[in-house]
Design an enzyme around this catalytic site. Structure first.
Site, mmCIF file in Angstrom:
data_model
loop_
_atom_site.group_PDB
_atom_site.id
_atom_site.type_symbol
_atom_site.label_atom_id
_atom_site.label_comp_id
_atom_site.label_asym_id
_atom_site.label_seq_id
_atom_site.Cartn_x
_atom_site.Cartn_y
_atom_site.Cartn_z
ATOM 1 N N ARG A 84 44.597 38.670 49.702
ATOM 2 C CA ARG A 84 43.740 38.410 50.183
ATOM 3 C C ARG A 84 43.229 37.026 49.488
ATOM 4 O O ARG A 84 43.707 36.802 48.206
ATOM 5 C CB ARG A 84 42.840 39.018 48.728
ATOM 6 C CG ARG A 84 41.566 39.080 48.275
ATOM 7 C CD ARG A 84 41.033 39.636 46.377
ATOM 8 N NE ARG A 84 39.947 39.228 46.043
ATOM 9 C CZ ARG A 84 39.199 38.657 45.081
ATOM 10 N NH1 ARG A 84 39.998 38.441 43.845
ATOM 11 N NH2 ARG A 84 38.095 38.150 44.959
ATOM 12 N N HIS A 129 34.612 32.075 45.854
ATOM 13 C CA HIS A 129 35.504 32.462 44.477
ATOM 14 C C HIS A 129 35.326 31.072 43.998
ATOM 15 O O HIS A 129 35.553 30.267 43.251
ATOM 16 C CB HIS A 129 36.733 32.711 44.461
ATOM 17 C CG HIS A 129 37.990 33.133 44.070
ATOM 18 N ND1 HIS A 129 38.415 34.727 44.027
ATOM 19 C CD2 HIS A 129 37.983 33.497 42.039
ATOM 20 C CE1 HIS A 129 39.056 35.033 42.818
ATOM 21 N NE2 HIS A 129 38.533 33.752 41.540
ATOM 22 N N GLU A 174 33.520 38.068 41.117
ATOM 23 C CA GLU A 174 32.888 38.519 39.962
ATOM 24 C C GLU A 174 32.075 37.334 39.397
ATOM 25 O O GLU A 174 32.030 36.473 38.772
ATOM 26 C CB GLU A 174 34.383 37.928 38.781
ATOM 27 C CG GLU A 174 35.491 39.062 39.383
ATOM 28 C CD GLU A 174 36.575 38.376 38.203
ATOM 29 O OE1 GLU A 174 35.860 37.386 37.328
ATOM 30 O OE2 GLU A 174 37.245 38.573 38.021
ATOM 31 N N TYR A 318 41.070 44.484 34.517
ATOM 32 C CA TYR A 318 42.204 43.500 33.643
ATOM 33 C C TYR A 318 42.467 43.892 31.711
ATOM 34 O O TYR A 318 43.793 44.326 31.650
ATOM 35 C CB TYR A 318 42.297 42.275 33.250
ATOM 36 C CG TYR A 318 42.142 41.313 34.292
ATOM 37 C CD1 TYR A 318 43.173 40.652 35.015
ATOM 38 C CD2 TYR A 318 41.531 41.349 35.331
ATOM 39 C CE1 TYR A 318 43.751 39.677 35.555
ATOM 40 C CE2 TYR A 318 41.366 40.618 36.030
ATOM 41 C CZ TYR A 318 42.045 39.877 36.266
ATOM 42 O OH TYR A 318 42.349 38.707 38.331
HETATM 43 C C1 PNW Z 1 39.286 36.383 37.167
HETATM 44 N N1 PNW Z 1 37.505 37.683 31.057
HETATM 45 O O1 PNW Z 1 39.040 35.535 35.878
HETATM 46 C C2 PNW Z 1 39.288 35.909 38.089
HETATM 47 O O2 PNW Z 1 38.913 36.340 39.238
HETATM 48 C C3 PNW Z 1 40.383 34.427 38.455
HETATM 49 O O3 PNW Z 1 39.995 33.647 39.522
HETATM 50 C C4 PNW Z 1 41.219 34.302 37.403
HETATM 51 O O4 PNW Z 1 42.554 33.945 38.039
HETATM 52 C C5 PNW Z 1 41.294 36.013 37.016
HETATM 53 O O5 PNW Z 1 40.600 36.686 36.535
HETATM 54 C C6 PNW Z 1 41.834 35.614 35.455
HETATM 55 O O6 PNW Z 1 41.252 35.367 34.587
HETATM 56 C C7 PNW Z 1 38.669 36.344 34.978
HETATM 57 O O7 PNW Z 1 36.518 36.446 29.945
HETATM 58 C C8 PNW Z 1 38.071 35.435 33.464
HETATM 59 O O8 PNW Z 1 36.591 38.530 30.571
HETATM 60 C C9 PNW Z 1 37.802 35.277 32.680
HETATM 61 C C10 PNW Z 1 37.682 37.701 32.638
HETATM 62 C C11 PNW Z 1 37.728 37.889 33.359
HETATM 63 C C12 PNW Z 1 38.337 37.945 34.459
#
Ligand code: PNW
Length: 479
Positions: A84, A129, A174, A318
């Site tokens: 991806r 993105h 996102e 996450y």
């Molecule tokens: C995602 N939060 O971002 C993105 O899709 C990626 O580009 C990024 O590198 C990855 O997760 C890790 O951060 C996020 O604050 C950024 O909850 C912040 C959050 C969640 C996802």
């Protein structure tokens, strides 16, 4: 739940796809090469570098613009079935619009896609993105509804040029995260402080853009190309702090305000924004003396047009939060509108990222929530991963992956949630947005001080390689 034997429970289904993920601005570099236009992350890192913790940028990053064959080789070594990656809009359309197509940009992605296919790795392409062409930001960015049309025009260029070989598409990555770029002057690009207003306007345009792209693919390309189009949404599981009705309902609102805002219009049977979202933002807007609700509304025709514009749901998962009933946050804001007090349990293990604690059981619960809410659509896990401060012996990341994959397999085999694929975030250490190079999500280490940007497998890459090749969780990670 289904009755499954222990071996099945730790084994990936036959057609399940395994691989890794990246994004253009985070890895490519080549920020001003071969006719690429400027995007909002170029602008933020160059003109407001104080917003990035180490004042770094993606000017060079992993230099994947030149070293993409090394990335393909890493995937090949791992036995990955799918990669991806995202396309940089301004590399294809330097001025954002489709009147001028940059052939060098087309050539770059053609080379990458062909190299992947030569190595039997399926490309999965994210169209957006977060790296909006600056020219479109100058028109207001996502709060400007015209971007729903410009996005469709950009997507058409991608389908025309790559759709013969790319069969899995994600319109947006996102939107929940980048709508917040319009809710704070210290947030992500474009970092504009219009909370509770600009963020909802951005969401509204993105949903219309997604639907335009999906419908245009149906009309102009699908019969011929036979691909699938989805969207990558992110959500944290919300665990009520107690089993009181107030706390349980607060978490339900959290799901509707953060996932439902996008998923309900697209994936639910009735379509439109979740009713709780409309009711609360409308009521708060009136109480705050706005004549018009801060939440824009879809017409009935738009509701119908948007509903059902999906072949699968991309999920970035996450972590989890705790939720309690109550109202917090400044008016106006989305956080206040949601009416849930969000925190994290200090007992959950930490990562290098302030927002990311390790809660694998939340993954299974979230998958079940989605399956129940939206009629068990195919779910592709487009991101899942863990941050540390670097190093090859990344045992915490190994544990993160094995525990999350085990929970996902329970959701698949016991709960019968329709999860069809998984790409780990991320293939390589990269530019972690406002955290620069201080927080590392890669399964391969990259030395950003070495001009040749060498990539070295971490322990996690080795374990994932074993998992990708055996298609099961190794015995030593089972309890
Ligand atoms: C995602 N939060 O971002 C993105 O899709 C990626 O580009 C990024 O590198 C990855 O997760 C890790 O951060 C996020 O604050 C950024 O909850 C912040 C959050 C969640 C996802």
């Amino acid at each position: 739940g289904a009755d499954v034997d222990n071996e099945t429970l730790v084994t990936f289904p036959k057609d399940f796809k395994l691989g890794a993920a990246t994004a253009s601005y985070q890895i490519e570099g080549g920020w001003n090469e071969d006719g690429k236009g400027v995007n909002i992350w170029d602008t933020l890192t160059h003109e407001r570098s104080q917003l990035v913790v180490d004042k770094s940028s993606g000017d060079v990053a992993d230099d994947s613009y030149h070293l993409y064959m090394e990335d393909v080789q890493l995937l090949k070594n791992m036995g990955a079935q799918i990669y991806r990656f995202s396309i940089s809009w301004a590399r294809i359309l330097p001025e954002g619009h489709d009147n001028k197509v940059n052939q060098a940009g087309i050539d770059y992605y053609n080379k990458l896609i062909d190299a992947l296919l030569d190595n039997e790795i399926e490309p999965m392409v994210t169209m957006y993105h977060w790296d909006l062409p600056q020219t479109l930001q100058d028109l207001g960015g996502w709060p400007n509804r015209e971007l729903a049309k410009y996005s469709e025009n950009y997507a058409r260029v991608l389908f025309k040029n790559f759709g013969d070989r790319v069969k899995l598409w994600l319109t947006f990555n996102e939107p929940l995260t980048f709508m917040d770029a319009y809710a704070s002057e210290t947030g992500m690009a474009p970092s504009i402080d219009t909370p509770g207003i600009g963020d909802y306007l951005a969401a509204h345009t993105v949903i219309l853009a997604h639907a335009n792209i999906y419908r245009m693919y149906e009309r102009e390309f699908k019969a011929d190309q036979q691909g699938e189009v989805g969207i990558a949404l992110n959500i944290h599981w919300c665990e009520p702090v107690t089993n009181s009705t107030e706390d349980v309902e607060a978490c339900e609102r959290y799901q509707q305000f953060n996932l439902g805002i996008y998923a309900h219009p697209i994936f639910s049977e009735e379509g439109d924004y979740p009713s709780v979202l409309k009711a609360r933002v409308d009521a708060n807007s009136a109480a705050e003396n706005y004549t018009t609700s801060r939440l824009p509304k879809f017409t009935p025709d738009e509701v119908d047009f948007i509903r059902g514009t999906h072949d699968f749901l991309g999920l970035n998962f996450y972590t989890a939060v705790t939720g309690a009933g109550g109202v917090e946050g400044e008016p106006p804001s989305r956080y206040r509108d949601a009416g849930a007090i969000i925190s994290q349990d200090p007992d959950w293990p930490e990562s290098a990222s302030s927002w990311l604690r390790v809660v694998p059981w939340g993954f299974r619960k979230e998958l079940n929530w989605i399956a129940n809410e939206y009629g068990n659509p195919p779910i592709f896990i487009t991101e899942n991963g863990f941050s540390d401060y670097g190093g090859l012996n990344d045992t915490d990341r190994v544990l993160y992956y094995t525990e999350h994959l085990k929970e996902m397999l329970k959701a698949i085999h016991i709960d019968e949630v329709n999860v069809v694929g998984y790409t780990a975030w991320s293939l390589v250490d990269n530019f972690e947005w406002l955290r620069g190079y201080t927080e590392r999500f890669g399964i391969h280490e990259v030395n950003f001080n070495d001009p040749s940007r060498p990539r070295v497998p971490k322990e996690s890459a080795k374990v994932l390689t074993e998992i990708f090749k055996t298609r099961r969780i190794p015995e030593r990670f089972l309890d």
